[in-house]
Design an enzyme around this catalytic site. Structure first.
Site, short mmCIF file in Angstrom:
data_model
loop_
_atom_site.label_atom_id
_atom_site.label_comp_id
_atom_site.label_asym_id
_atom_site.label_seq_id
_atom_site.Cartn_x
_atom_site.Cartn_y
_atom_site.Cartn_z
N HIS A 1 0.83 -1.22 0.00
CA HIS A 1 0.00 0.00 0.00
C HIS A 1 0.85 1.26 0.00
O HIS A 1 0.35 2.35 0.26
CB HIS A 1 -0.95 0.01 1.20
CG HIS A 1 -1.70 -1.27 1.35
ND1 HIS A 1 -1.28 -2.29 2.17
CD2 HIS A 1 -2.83 -1.71 0.75
CE1 HIS A 1 -2.12 -3.31 2.10
NE2 HIS A 1 -3.07 -2.99 1.23
S1 FES Z 1 1.72 -0.61 3.36
FE1 FES Z 1 0.10 -1.93 3.70
S2 FES Z 1 1.10 -3.69 4.37
FE2 FES Z 1 2.71 -2.35 4.01
#
Ligand code: FES
Length: 245
Positions: free
Chosen positions: A210
């Site tokens: 993410h």
């Molecule tokens: S940014 Fe979501 S798990 Fe690493």
């Protein structure tokens, strides 16, 4: 009925009437003998028991009479009785506590990790095998551990950062035992992905799941991760050797 049979019946009746007193007296004799042998003879058992609710004669009952329990009272002194009671209560309390302690102890011993599991819980790392400016990933308790041999520039960059403004404020010296060795769990604090080393906007680690960015001290700088990368337990028992766990 014929005449001979009528005569027989009357003869039997006559004989029965003649023998009845003798039969009665022998039955009474047997009854008397049985009563004498019985341990439950009414005449003796009633004589031995006197209800505490009886007043005067046996048939005169009065429930307002306070019975005299004198013969059931202890012959020992009050202090002696109290000491005995305290001793019994204390002994049973002690035994109960001992049993509870042993039960809890057995339970904890059964639940705790065995020696071979504990041995696996620690990992030794030969630091001489990690050149300066390089990362290695060690597997420890099923999780990746990042070990970074930091350069002097990286150490300076990590220490100079204004850490108080960060999302999870933490100075670099609180995250390392020796400035050149950075040791962290390789688990993103967002949802648990494994970040990639030497990547991201801050020269540290980047989580592609993410888009979280960590700096060269493993502190979160950008993206959805709420916390810095976690520091596991580790130590340097001797030069060139590190033990994780
Ligand atoms: S940014 Fe979501 S798990 Fe690493």
């Amino acid at each position: 009925m014929s005449l001979p049979s009528k005569a027989t019946t009357s003869l039997l009746r006559h004989a029965g009437r003649q023998q009845l007193p003798a039969l009665r007296s022998s039955a009474a004799l047997v009854q008397k003998r049985n009563r004498a042998d019985s341990p439950f003879d009414a005449s003796t058992s009633h004589a031995e028991f006197t209800s505490p609710f009886h007043r005067g004669t046996r048939n005169e009952q009065d429930t307002t009479v306070i019975p005299n329990w004198g013969k059931y009272r202890s012959s020992s002194s009050e202090t002696g009785n109290k000491l005995f009671q305290y001793f019994m209560v204390g002994s049973f309390g002690g035994l109960t506590a001992l049993g509870a302690k042993n039960t809890v102890q057995d339970f904890l011993v059964n639940m705790s990790a065995s020696a071979d599991v504990l041995a696996q819980a620690k990992v030794e790392v030969d630091l001489s095998q990690i050149p300066e400016g390089k990362n290695v990933i060690i597997k420890w308790r099923g999780k990746p551990v990042f070990v970074r041999h930091r350069t002097a520039d990286e150490i300076k960059e990590a220490e100079d950062e204004d850490w108080k403004k960060l999302r999870d404020p933490q100075p670099d010296e609180d995250r390392v035992k020796k400035p050149e060795w950075l040791v962290m769990l390789g688990v993103c604090t967002h949802l648990g992905c494994v970040p990639i080393g030497e990547a991201g906007d801050y020269g540290g680690w980047f989580c592609p799941c993410h888009g979280s960015h960590y700096d060269i001290s493993g502190r979160v700088r950008k993206g959805p991760a709420p916390l810095n990368l976690e520091i596991p337990e580790y130590d340097f028992p001797e030069d060139g050797l590190m033990v994780i766990g």
